[in-house]
Design a protein around this motif. Sequence first.
Motif, PDB file in Angstrom:
ATOM      1  N   SER A  20       0.991  -1.607  -0.167  1.00  0.00           N
ATOM      2  CA  SER A  20      -0.314  -0.426  -0.278  1.00  0.00           C
ATOM      3  C   SER A  20       0.773   0.723  -0.148  1.00  0.00           C
ATOM      4  N   SER A  21       2.403   1.378   0.403  1.00  0.00           N
ATOM      5  CA  SER A  21       3.432   2.318   0.491  1.00  0.00           C
ATOM      6  C   SER A  21       4.583   1.749  -0.116  1.00  0.00           C
ATOM      7  N   PHE A  22       4.915   3.368  -1.044  1.00  0.00           N
ATOM      8  CA  PHE A  22       6.471   2.679  -1.152  1.00  0.00           C
ATOM      9  C   PHE A  22       7.138   3.716  -0.640  1.00  0.00           C
ATOM     10  N   SER A  23       8.250   4.604  -0.504  1.00  0.00           N
ATOM     11  CA  SER A  23       9.223   5.256  -0.172  1.00  0.00           C
ATOM     12  C   SER A  23      10.055   4.842  -1.215  1.00  0.00           C
ATOM     13  N   TYR A  24      10.840   6.242  -1.475  1.00  0.00           N
ATOM     14  CA  TYR A  24      12.412   5.851  -2.634  1.00  0.00           C
ATOM     15  C   TYR A  24      12.665   7.789  -2.768  1.00  0.00           C
ATOM     16  N   ALA A  25      13.817   7.349  -2.364  1.00  0.00           N
ATOM     17  CA  ALA A  25      14.809   8.065  -2.900  1.00  0.00           C
ATOM     18  C   ALA A  25      14.760   9.521  -1.761  1.00  0.00           C
TER      19      ALA A  25
ATOM     20  N   PRO B 219      17.931   8.022 -14.649  1.00  0.00           N
ATOM     21  CA  PRO B 219      17.009   8.774 -15.315  1.00  0.00           C
ATOM     22  C   PRO B 219      16.879   9.419 -16.570  1.00  0.00           C
ATOM     23  N   ARG B 220      17.872   9.789 -16.221  1.00  0.00           N
ATOM     24  CA  ARG B 220      18.234  10.894 -17.916  1.00  0.00           C
ATOM     25  C   ARG B 220      17.557   9.455 -19.425  1.00  0.00           C
ATOM     26  N   ARG B 221      17.671   8.379 -19.051  1.00  0.00           N
ATOM     27  CA  ARG B 221      17.710   6.907 -19.724  1.00  0.00           C
ATOM     28  C   ARG B 221      16.202   7.199 -20.079  1.00  0.00           C
TER      29      ARG B 221
ATOM     30  N   ILE C   8       8.048  17.406 -20.196  1.00  0.00           N
ATOM     31  CA  ILE C   8       8.756  16.696 -18.752  1.00  0.00           C
ATOM     32  C   ILE C   8      10.062  16.738 -18.347  1.00  0.00           C
ATOM     33  N   PRO C   9      10.249  17.389 -17.236  1.00  0.00           N
ATOM     34  CA  PRO C   9      11.275  17.383 -16.509  1.00  0.00           C
ATOM     35  C   PRO C   9      13.600  16.915 -16.753  1.00  0.00           C
ATOM     36  N   GLN C  10      13.667  17.887 -17.330  1.00  0.00           N
ATOM     37  CA  GLN C  10      15.872  17.318 -17.595  1.00  0.00           C
ATOM     38  C   GLN C  10      15.710  16.142 -16.460  1.00  0.00           C
ATOM     39  N   LEU C  11      15.899  15.188 -16.510  1.00  0.00           N
ATOM     40  CA  LEU C  11      16.392  14.186 -15.838  1.00  0.00           C
ATOM     41  C   LEU C  11      17.329  14.421 -15.585  1.00  0.00           C
ATOM     42  N   GLY C  12      18.664  13.776 -14.237  1.00  0.00           N
ATOM     43  CA  GLY C  12      19.709  13.791 -13.942  1.00  0.00           C
ATOM     44  C   GLY C  12      19.927  12.845 -13.593  1.00  0.00           C
ATOM     45  N   THR C  13      21.130  12.940 -12.279  1.00  0.00           N
ATOM     46  CA  THR C  13      21.514  12.042 -11.581  1.00  0.00           C
ATOM     47  C   THR C  13      21.145  11.995 -10.497  1.00  0.00           C
ATOM     48  N   LYS C  14      20.335  13.057  -9.929  1.00  0.00           N
ATOM     49  CA  LYS C  14      20.236  13.053  -7.911  1.00  0.00           C
ATOM     50  C   LYS C  14      19.061  12.650  -7.952  1.00  0.00           C
ATOM     51  N   ASN C  15      18.906  12.706  -6.303  1.00  0.00           N
ATOM     52  CA  ASN C  15      17.205  12.340  -5.420  1.00  0.00           C
ATOM     53  C   ASN C  15      16.590  12.609  -5.848  1.00  0.00           C
ATOM     54  N   LYS C  16      16.761  14.459  -6.543  1.00  0.00           N
ATOM     55  CA  LYS C  16      15.191  14.475  -6.627  1.00  0.00           C
ATOM     56  C   LYS C  16      14.709  14.146  -8.563  1.00  0.00           C
TER      57      LYS C  16
END
Length: 734
Positions: free
Chosen positions: A379-384, A424-426, A452-460
């Motif tokens: 029912s719940s999942f936390s990530y980064a 996430p860039r991939r 769609i936001p520009q995705l990098g490799t940070k937690n955000k």
Amino acid sequence: MGKNERTQKQGKKKRVKLGMMNRYRWIMVALQVVALLIVCKLFMNTIVHADGWNELAKSGIRDSVVIYPERGNILAEDRSILSANIKVYSPEIDFNSQSFKADTLRKYIDSVVERVTEMDPTQKPKELKEEILTRLDSFEVIKKHNTRVSKIDKDKRGPADTFKRYGKWRRVKLLTNIYNEDRQYLLKCKFFNVTGGKYTLTKNPTILRRRPFGKLASQCIGATKEERVGNNKTVFRGETGLERALDTLLYGKNGWGSTVSSTKSLTTWEVEPAQRGYDVVTTINIHMQDIVETELEKMCQITKSEWATAVLMDVKTGEIKAISNLQRDSTKRGEVFYREGLNHALMGYDPGSVMKPISMMIALEDKIVGLNVSIPTGSSFSYAGGRPITDSHAYSSLTPKQIIAYSSNIGMSKIIIKGYGDDPRRYRKRLEDIGMFEPLNLGIYGERLPYIPQLGTKNKDRIDMSRVCYGYATRIPPIYTLSFYNAIANGGKFVRPRIVKELIRDGQTDTVFDVSYVRERICSEEVAAQIRDFLKAVVWDPHGTGRALQNNFVSISGKTGTAYQLDNGGYNTSKKRYAFCGFFPSDAPQYSCIVVMQGGPFGAARSSGTVLMNIALKLYARGLLNQFSDYKDMQEHNGAKPIVTRMTDESKSELMSELNVTSTTQLKPKSIPDNGVPSAIGMSLRDAVMTLEKAGLNVAATEGSGNYVYSQTPAAGAKYKKGDKITLKLRNSI
């Protein structure tokens, strides 16, 4: 007088005479010099510098008179006119015309009033007659006194008051913006039939840009604005929709000419004719457009949604057959009605869970997950370090098919995180690869690209990716979402949506726009078939989020989606947006469709999904799905008794034994009364529509969401005329 005096006097006269002659000689010399200069100048201009003066004259003429073209028409796929320039008249009786006779008007005024009020029932005969006579009396007084209206005593109720109330004293307007056929009909009344009577009616045509089908697809067609040009002429330029996007083609090309003097007036000598604009043939199907708008508005009236949009597209060709955008409005009485509003189909929104099949398609294509793999969900999942991802219906684990069918945010996020969590860039690059950010070039003004936001490799960036994959933290126009679903229905071929089909010049086809592709493929045919199976499960799985759309006529596949509205940089959980995107029939997709509704008390399936289902059922009932037999699922999903008609007792017993049922409902074929409305009670929707339309009736509306007719208005046997409207009430059992 002496001799000397006479001699002196004569000498003086001779001197005066000689002086005068000398002055005359000098004047003649001066005139001859001027004449010689004129001749020289004329010689220089006409012979020596002739070429230069001719060029200057031509350039002056070229710039002096512009000939403006006629704007082209916008047409439906069957060449019905959706938008065109029309000539209208606002006829006035001109009291000052040479053929006008006041006594004749007074004699036949009743015929004029009768004809005008017949053509315009909003006008009251008594008031119209009083207005004409008052204006006529005022005109006669003014003409008698030979004075201007402004000089008459304004303190008394007389001609000045009449002028203030009715405008120009010499004319009285009868009707506004009527067609030439109506003007000819007006001329048939007695007053205009008398000798010279028709010449008292002003002929003052005005060109207007009009949509004959009213609000039908009006936002897509667009609006124009008037521009006043030379000689008080009006031209139209596109302001919104197709009118603006294709303005250059529709407008045409200016011509030019010179002004020459004829015996009575100045006329334009055409040197280079104006070129009329193209007629643009669209892919809009009038019948489908009517169905889409009717069903969308009907659901809006039930849900009181803030706005809604729906797009219907041909799977193989990408032709947009219907597009509707409705905006809620209110009258002074508090009644709610809907009008064509912003083109929400082209505007970006969080798509919600309708994004999941696109993300799942990428995951399957990249072999990140297998079909039979069980994904732990809960029912719940936390990530980064972000806020926990939750599911409204918790399951311990789900397969990819169930993740789509049951709409699991957690399951979808875990799959994408597994494949692209390290970079996430991939994931964003994969969306780019399938054409997510490429312009569709629909030809409709206002088209926007997905964000769609520009995705990098940070937690955000990882947090953003985990939200984007199930339809949040992004802005995707509904037309883009529909395009990807259409590609899935089309075996992975990403056909470019289009609304412009042909260009016509002078009645002949000039340009044909063929089917084109944004991408030859966005996935393999195998993966497309797997996603189609997942989308079918959304509706036909017992626990699918779209199970309310199960019916016995058209098999629908698609995905529900719910998203919160973004207000002041945050999500407003009290305002929801409901979407359903899919295609039908499931096993041989012919049309894809998306419906998005802002607000309402129902979920996505019960609101947007029901609109899509009713569109499919209407198309089926009118024989527009290339189906020749009713779709029947082996299971009964509505709990009603099996219905058996026109079967032998032996066949009926065998069928009842096979279905393990003990009772059935026997329906008798319906007969059509010779002089009354046919009975549709007990018929399927398709049979009812065919029967009633064959009798000349127009099925205006249906109420309920079942498959069989249990009530109709007007009732069977009632008197009717061809073209009358009839309403059917539906439910799942007889």
